[in-house]
Design a protein around this motif. Structure first.
Motif, PDB file in Angstrom:
ATOM      1  N   GLU A 186      18.886  13.074  -3.725  1.00 39.26           N
ATOM      2  CA  GLU A 186      19.959  11.977  -3.663  1.00 39.26           C
ATOM      3  C   GLU A 186      19.809  11.092  -2.864  1.00 39.26           C
ATOM      4  O   GLU A 186      18.800  11.198  -1.728  1.00 39.26           O
ATOM      5  CB  GLU A 186      21.360  12.795  -3.504  1.00 39.26           C
ATOM      6  N   LYS A 187      20.602   9.927  -2.851  1.00 34.80           N
ATOM      7  CA  LYS A 187      20.332   8.857  -2.046  1.00 34.80           C
ATOM      8  C   LYS A 187      21.169   9.356  -0.608  1.00 34.80           C
ATOM      9  O   LYS A 187      22.021  10.018  -0.463  1.00 34.80           O
ATOM     10  CB  LYS A 187      21.413   7.684  -2.467  1.00 34.80           C
ATOM     11  N   LEU A 188      20.278   8.827   0.618  1.00 35.97           N
ATOM     12  CA  LEU A 188      20.868   9.431   1.815  1.00 35.97           C
ATOM     13  C   LEU A 188      22.092   8.364   2.065  1.00 35.97           C
ATOM     14  O   LEU A 188      22.307   7.250   1.922  1.00 35.97           O
ATOM     15  CB  LEU A 188      19.915   8.796   2.821  1.00 35.97           C
ATOM     16  N   PRO A 189      23.046   9.323   2.902  1.00 41.14           N
ATOM     17  CA  PRO A 189      24.131   8.270   3.417  1.00 41.14           C
ATOM     18  C   PRO A 189      23.839   7.032   4.079  1.00 41.14           C
ATOM     19  O   PRO A 189      22.808   6.935   4.871  1.00 41.14           O
ATOM     20  CB  PRO A 189      24.864   9.586   4.267  1.00 41.14           C
ATOM     21  N   LYS A 190      24.662   6.224   4.063  1.00 42.25           N
ATOM     22  CA  LYS A 190      24.311   4.720   4.807  1.00 42.25           C
ATOM     23  C   LYS A 190      24.612   4.902   6.212  1.00 42.25           C
ATOM     24  O   LYS A 190      23.903   4.346   7.245  1.00 42.25           O
ATOM     25  CB  LYS A 190      25.270   3.836   4.303  1.00 42.25           C
ATOM     26  N   SER A 191      25.500   6.051   6.780  1.00 46.50           N
ATOM     27  CA  SER A 191      25.608   5.946   8.399  1.00 46.50           C
ATOM     28  C   SER A 191      24.275   6.639   9.090  1.00 46.50           C
ATOM     29  O   SER A 191      23.914   5.989  10.114  1.00 46.50           O
ATOM     30  CB  SER A 191      26.841   6.809   8.647  1.00 46.50           C
ATOM     31  N   GLU A 192      24.005   7.827   8.417  1.00 47.16           N
ATOM     32  CA  GLU A 192      22.802   8.356   9.114  1.00 47.16           C
ATOM     33  C   GLU A 192      22.385   9.667   8.106  1.00 47.16           C
ATOM     34  O   GLU A 192      23.256  10.046   7.418  1.00 47.16           O
ATOM     35  CB  GLU A 192      23.505   9.062  10.313  1.00 47.16           C
ATOM     36  N   ASP A 193      21.277   9.829   8.234  1.00 47.80           N
ATOM     37  CA  ASP A 193      20.347  10.809   7.588  1.00 47.80           C
ATOM     38  C   ASP A 193      21.064  12.426   8.364  1.00 47.80           C
ATOM     39  O   ASP A 193      20.651  12.736   9.280  1.00 47.80           O
ATOM     40  CB  ASP A 193      18.885  10.982   8.012  1.00 47.80           C
ATOM     41  N   PRO A 194      21.851  13.313   7.401  1.00 45.70           N
ATOM     42  CA  PRO A 194      22.372  14.242   7.876  1.00 45.70           C
ATOM     43  C   PRO A 194      21.212  15.440   8.170  1.00 45.70           C
ATOM     44  O   PRO A 194      21.439  16.358   9.142  1.00 45.70           O
ATOM     45  CB  PRO A 194      23.026  14.846   6.551  1.00 45.70           C
ATOM     46  N   ALA A 195      20.192  15.281   7.812  1.00 41.42           N
ATOM     47  CA  ALA A 195      18.956  16.107   8.249  1.00 41.42           C
ATOM     48  C   ALA A 195      18.506  15.990   9.430  1.00 41.42           C
ATOM     49  O   ALA A 195      17.797  16.835  10.017  1.00 41.42           O
ATOM     50  CB  ALA A 195      17.691  15.948   7.134  1.00 41.42           C
ATOM     51  N   GLU A 214      15.418  16.491  -1.746  1.00 41.41           N
ATOM     52  CA  GLU A 214      15.777  17.675  -2.384  1.00 41.41           C
ATOM     53  C   GLU A 214      15.833  18.780  -1.459  1.00 41.41           C
ATOM     54  O   GLU A 214      16.557  19.746  -1.397  1.00 41.41           O
ATOM     55  CB  GLU A 214      14.816  17.945  -3.541  1.00 41.41           C
ATOM     56  N   LEU A 215      14.743  19.101  -0.685  1.00 40.18           N
ATOM     57  CA  LEU A 215      14.738  19.945   0.103  1.00 40.18           C
ATOM     58  C   LEU A 215      15.679  20.091   1.376  1.00 40.18           C
ATOM     59  O   LEU A 215      16.276  21.384   1.732  1.00 40.18           O
ATOM     60  CB  LEU A 215      13.135  20.346   0.725  1.00 40.18           C
ATOM     61  N   ALA A 216      16.043  18.908   1.793  1.00 37.98           N
ATOM     62  CA  ALA A 216      16.931  18.664   2.738  1.00 37.98           C
ATOM     63  C   ALA A 216      18.362  19.183   2.214  1.00 37.98           C
ATOM     64  O   ALA A 216      19.284  19.604   2.872  1.00 37.98           O
ATOM     65  CB  ALA A 216      16.871  17.331   3.566  1.00 37.98           C
ATOM     66  N   ASP A 241       1.016  -1.310   0.018  1.00 39.44           N
ATOM     67  CA  ASP A 241      -0.010   0.102  -0.094  1.00 39.44           C
ATOM     68  C   ASP A 241       0.879   1.324   0.000  1.00 39.44           C
ATOM     69  O   ASP A 241       0.694   2.552   0.540  1.00 39.44           O
ATOM     70  CB  ASP A 241      -0.762   0.075   0.982  1.00 39.44           C
ATOM     71  N   ILE A 242       1.953   1.152  -0.581  1.00 35.56           N
ATOM     72  CA  ILE A 242       2.755   2.510  -0.939  1.00 35.56           C
ATOM     73  C   ILE A 242       2.450   2.766  -2.375  1.00 35.56           C
ATOM     74  O   ILE A 242       2.950   2.291  -3.192  1.00 35.56           O
ATOM     75  CB  ILE A 242       4.368   2.031  -0.549  1.00 35.56           C
ATOM     76  N   SER A 243       2.201   4.031  -2.416  1.00 35.88           N
ATOM     77  CA  SER A 243       2.126   4.553  -3.779  1.00 35.88           C
ATOM     78  C   SER A 243       3.238   5.245  -4.248  1.00 35.88           C
ATOM     79  O   SER A 243       4.175   5.746  -3.676  1.00 35.88           O
ATOM     80  CB  SER A 243       0.830   5.788  -3.705  1.00 35.88           C
ATOM     81  N   PRO A 244       3.344   5.386  -5.788  1.00 33.43           N
ATOM     82  CA  PRO A 244       4.262   6.181  -6.216  1.00 33.43           C
ATOM     83  C   PRO A 244       4.462   7.609  -5.557  1.00 33.43           C
ATOM     84  O   PRO A 244       5.588   8.061  -5.474  1.00 33.43           O
ATOM     85  CB  PRO A 244       3.903   6.299  -7.629  1.00 33.43           C
ATOM     86  N   ASP A 245       3.460   8.156  -5.274  1.00 39.11           N
ATOM     87  CA  ASP A 245       3.412   9.494  -4.811  1.00 39.11           C
ATOM     88  C   ASP A 245       4.289   9.763  -3.512  1.00 39.11           C
ATOM     89  O   ASP A 245       4.811  10.726  -3.070  1.00 39.11           O
ATOM     90  CB  ASP A 245       1.929  10.383  -4.381  1.00 39.11           C
ATOM     91  N   GLU A 246       4.284   8.438  -2.638  1.00 37.21           N
ATOM     92  CA  GLU A 246       4.954   8.462  -1.551  1.00 37.21           C
ATOM     93  C   GLU A 246       6.377   8.467  -1.576  1.00 37.21           C
ATOM     94  O   GLU A 246       7.107   9.202  -1.064  1.00 37.21           O
ATOM     95  CB  GLU A 246       4.607   7.386  -0.503  1.00 37.21           C
ATOM     96  N   ILE A 247       6.700   7.825  -2.762  1.00 34.48           N
ATOM     97  CA  ILE A 247       8.104   7.837  -3.329  1.00 34.48           C
ATOM     98  C   ILE A 247       8.653   9.120  -3.787  1.00 34.48           C
ATOM     99  O   ILE A 247       9.722   9.696  -3.307  1.00 34.48           O
ATOM    100  CB  ILE A 247       8.306   6.524  -4.203  1.00 34.48           C
ATOM    101  N   LEU A 248       7.709   9.932  -4.626  1.00 33.46           N
ATOM    102  CA  LEU A 248       7.902  11.098  -5.151  1.00 33.46           C
ATOM    103  C   LEU A 248       8.191  12.104  -3.903  1.00 33.46           C
ATOM    104  O   LEU A 248       9.085  12.931  -3.949  1.00 33.46           O
ATOM    105  CB  LEU A 248       7.005  11.408  -5.980  1.00 33.46           C
ATOM    106  N   ALA A 249       7.347  12.001  -2.864  1.00 31.80           N
ATOM    107  CA  ALA A 249       7.424  12.866  -1.786  1.00 31.80           C
ATOM    108  C   ALA A 249       8.868  12.755  -0.910  1.00 31.80           C
ATOM    109  O   ALA A 249       9.415  13.641  -0.416  1.00 31.80           O
ATOM    110  CB  ALA A 249       6.246  12.610  -0.882  1.00 31.80           C
ATOM    111  N   GLU A 250       9.191  11.445  -0.876  1.00 32.72           N
ATOM    112  CA  GLU A 250      10.576  11.107  -0.095  1.00 32.72           C
ATOM    113  C   GLU A 250      11.621  11.845  -1.085  1.00 32.72           C
ATOM    114  O   GLU A 250      12.627  12.305  -0.437  1.00 32.72           O
ATOM    115  CB  GLU A 250      10.703   9.634   0.024  1.00 32.72           C
ATOM    116  N   LEU A 251      11.638  11.714  -2.254  1.00 34.92           N
ATOM    117  CA  LEU A 251      12.568  12.542  -3.127  1.00 34.92           C
ATOM    118  C   LEU A 251      12.541  14.045  -2.917  1.00 34.92           C
ATOM    119  O   LEU A 251      13.525  14.685  -3.005  1.00 34.92           O
ATOM    120  CB  LEU A 251      12.371  11.969  -4.616  1.00 34.92           C
ATOM    121  N   ARG A 252      11.102  14.587  -2.962  1.00 34.26           N
ATOM    122  CA  ARG A 252      11.162  15.949  -2.707  1.00 34.26           C
ATOM    123  C   ARG A 252      11.794  16.274  -1.477  1.00 34.26           C
ATOM    124  O   ARG A 252      12.443  17.476  -1.323  1.00 34.26           O
ATOM    125  CB  ARG A 252       9.595  16.279  -2.988  1.00 34.26           C
ATOM    126  N   ARG A 253      11.481  15.551  -0.243  1.00 30.52           N
ATOM    127  CA  ARG A 253      12.080  15.839   0.984  1.00 30.52           C
ATOM    128  C   ARG A 253      13.536  15.926   1.038  1.00 30.52           C
ATOM    129  O   ARG A 253      14.168  16.809   1.560  1.00 30.52           O
ATOM    130  CB  ARG A 253      11.593  14.591   1.912  1.00 30.52           C
TER     131      ARG A 253
END
Length: 157
Positions: free
Chosen positions: A114-123, A107-109, A93-105
């Motif tokens: 881009e792909k998040l670092p493997k160690s930790e989310d810098p945001a 982009e804003l951060a 039950d994951i829509s393409p819009d949820e994936i696009l929202a994560e990419l947008r997040r």
């Protein structure tokens, strides 16, 4: 690097990822209305493990065609990968819009989706080793200003 527009193809029409997602959701809700020859219905019936395996197989085929440099085959394999990924995501039950929202997040951060670092989310703040994905957490969101509203659960790779 000079832009080469000779090979550019513009898709005009309904969003095929959303259309596929909606079709998979319909198949899940109304399995009796599914045509017997439906490959999507067969994949759904085989379960999530098979769906996940197909995503992995298609990802490998994408990598192989990229290494070979075969652009046409890469396009075909990438379409297969997206198809299988959308089927798997729809089963969750994951829509393409949820994936696009994560990419947008992202982009804003970070200024780029881009792909998040493997160690930790810098945001999430300074690296202190406390958010390595080994503990649970709530899934957070992002406000309009790009600030996180909660912590995201991440798996360690």
């Amino acid at each position: 690097m000079k832009n080469d527009f000779r090979n550019m193809v513009q898709y005009i029409g309904p969003d095929p990822l959303r259309s596929l997602h909606e079709a998979v959701q319909t198949l899940r809700r109304e399995p009796s209305s599914v045509p017997e020859a439906s490959r999507t219905a067969k994949l759904l019936a085989q379960g999530r493990a098979r769906m996940a395996r197909k995503v992995g197989e298609e990802a490998i085929e994408v990598a192989i065609e990229a290494m070979r440099g075969d652009r046409g085959a890469l396009v075909m394999e990438a379409a297969d990968l997206l198809y299988n990924l959308v089927v798997l995501l729809a089963d969750f039950d994951i829509s393409p819009d949820e994936i696009l929202a994560e990419l947008r997040r992202r982009e804003l951060a970070f200024g780029i989706a881009e792909k998040l670092p493997k160690s930790e989310d810098p945001a999430a703040g300074p690296a202190n080793g406390s958010n390595n994905g080994s503990t649970g957490g709530s899934t957070g969101g992002v406000e309009a200003n790009g600030q996180k509203t909660g912590s995201a659960k991440r798996c360690k790779r």
